[in-house]
Design a protein around this motif. Structure first.
Motif, PDB file in Angstrom:
ATOM      1  N   GLU A 173     -57.094 -17.400  11.272  1.00  0.00           N
ATOM      2  CA  GLU A 173     -55.880 -18.086  11.710  1.00  0.00           C
ATOM      3  C   GLU A 173     -54.644 -17.344  11.224  1.00  0.00           C
ATOM      4  O   GLU A 173     -54.441 -17.153  10.018  1.00  0.00           O
ATOM      5  N   GLY A 185     -57.314 -17.472   6.603  1.00  0.00           N
ATOM      6  CA  GLY A 185     -55.957 -17.572   7.126  1.00  0.00           C
ATOM      7  C   GLY A 185     -54.997 -16.582   6.509  1.00  0.00           C
ATOM      8  O   GLY A 185     -55.248 -16.032   5.429  1.00  0.00           O
ATOM      9  N   ALA A 199     -63.568 -17.419  11.870  1.00  0.00           N
ATOM     10  CA  ALA A 199     -62.283 -17.615  12.548  1.00  0.00           C
ATOM     11  C   ALA A 199     -61.157 -17.103  11.661  1.00  0.00           C
ATOM     12  O   ALA A 199     -61.179 -17.272  10.432  1.00  0.00           O
ATOM     13  N   ILE A 227     -51.454 -19.973   9.008  1.00  0.00           N
ATOM     14  CA  ILE A 227     -52.346 -21.115   8.763  1.00  0.00           C
ATOM     15  C   ILE A 227     -51.599 -22.364   8.315  1.00  0.00           C
ATOM     16  O   ILE A 227     -52.069 -23.489   8.512  1.00  0.00           O
ATOM     17  N   LEU A 242     -61.957 -23.770  19.706  1.00  0.00           N
ATOM     18  CA  LEU A 242     -62.045 -22.697  18.725  1.00  0.00           C
ATOM     19  C   LEU A 242     -63.440 -22.610  18.113  1.00  0.00           C
ATOM     20  O   LEU A 242     -63.955 -21.515  17.880  1.00  0.00           O
ATOM     21  N   TYR A 261     -56.610 -16.788  16.103  1.00  0.00           N
ATOM     22  CA  TYR A 261     -55.796 -17.728  16.861  1.00  0.00           C
ATOM     23  C   TYR A 261     -54.440 -17.976  16.218  1.00  0.00           C
ATOM     24  O   TYR A 261     -54.271 -17.873  15.005  1.00  0.00           O
ATOM     25  N   ALA A 277     -57.076 -25.474  10.628  1.00  0.00           N
ATOM     26  CA  ALA A 277     -58.084 -24.811   9.805  1.00  0.00           C
ATOM     27  C   ALA A 277     -59.009 -25.794   9.095  1.00  0.00           C
ATOM     28  O   ALA A 277     -60.225 -25.567   9.009  1.00  0.00           O
ATOM     29  N   VAL A 295     -63.258 -20.129   7.905  1.00  0.00           N
ATOM     30  CA  VAL A 295     -61.896 -19.808   8.325  1.00  0.00           C
ATOM     31  C   VAL A 295     -61.210 -18.988   7.244  1.00  0.00           C
ATOM     32  O   VAL A 295     -61.262 -19.329   6.061  1.00  0.00           O
TER      33      VAL A 295
END
Length: 246
Positions: A47, A68, A45, A50, A36, A108, A56, A66
């Motif tokens: 998520e 989330g 990123a 999460i 990732l 992701y 994370a 990140v």
């Protein structure tokens, strides 16, 4: 009965890390974070689901920003209590439809979480949501089991996934609707508890079609995060779909 945080309320969140301890092992986490981080590059990123921050937090420690999304306040509270958890931005909501500001290099979903969306429409919406948040050239990554239907003889609908002295777990499949449910029985201090969670299982080829509907194409598919080849004997996969750069 479903609590206000869905199927991942306080009773589940309180012991989630412990009950999923094998998924927190470095051998499981580090290859996922490595891939990732590679896909994120200098970007951010996103998520979906999460949870308590299993992926994370170490990804953030790698220097990746990140953001989330999660439906469970109880799970996110556990994330916030961990070192570095307060620095990760989290938006509360359904990850199939919730929007956040900005664009991301990678989005992701890990640990079979897309199956928590129990209809095909919701899973398609999730792919569309991920694609909308990706910058051109960005990637959507999903870690998912391969449906275990080869273990079902005619007339059987249950597949055990854990049999122990104090815990039993089995999945029930409905092959006509692709619905399934996981059932967990636990005995502690002479007292039993039971809970079940509904899912919708989904095949790799069906995910590829969802990605195409969302304007993405398959870039890679491996058996796991260590990037072993995906074969007909694989019981899981990590798939990467790419949003066109143009």
């Amino acid at each position: 009965m479903i609590d206000e945080d869905g199927y991942f309320g306080e009773s589940v969140a309180a012991r989630y890390d412990e009950s999923s301890a094998e998924m927190f092992a470095p051998s499981m986490v580090e290859p996922a974070v490595e891939l990732l981080a590679e896909l994120a590059g200098d970007g951010r990123a996103f998520e979906l689901g999460i949870g308590t921050g299993r992926i994370a937090l170490p990804l953030s420690r790698r220097g990746v920003e990140v953001h989330g999304v999660d439906l469970s306040r109880a799970m996110v509270a556990r994330l916030r209590d961990k070192p570095g958890g307060a620095a990760i931005r989290v938006t509360m909501g359904d990850f199939a439809t919730t929007k956040v500001a900005g664009s991301f290099s990678v989005a992701y979903l890990v640990f079979n979480t897309i199956m928590n969306l129990t209809s095909q429409d919701a899973q398609v919406a999730c792919f569309e949501n991920a694609a909308e948040h990706l910058a051109p050239g960005g990637c959507f990554v999903v870690e998912l089991m391969v449906p275990d239907l080869r273990r079902l003889p005619p007339g059987q609908t249950a597949v055990p996934f854990h049999v122990g002295g104090d815990r039993l777990g089995f999945d029930l499949y409905d092959v006509a609707t692709q619905s399934m449910s996981s059932h967990h029985v636990r005995v502690e201090d002479g007292h039993g508890s039971y809970r079940s969670i509904p899912f919708r299982y989904v095949w790799p080829a069906e995910l590829d079609l969802m990605a195409r509907l969302a304007g993405m194409r398959l870039r890679n598919r491996w058996e796991d995060w260590t990037r072993r080849p995906f074969t007909g004997e694989s019981r899981s996969h990590v798939s990467v779909w790419e949003k066109p750069a143009g």
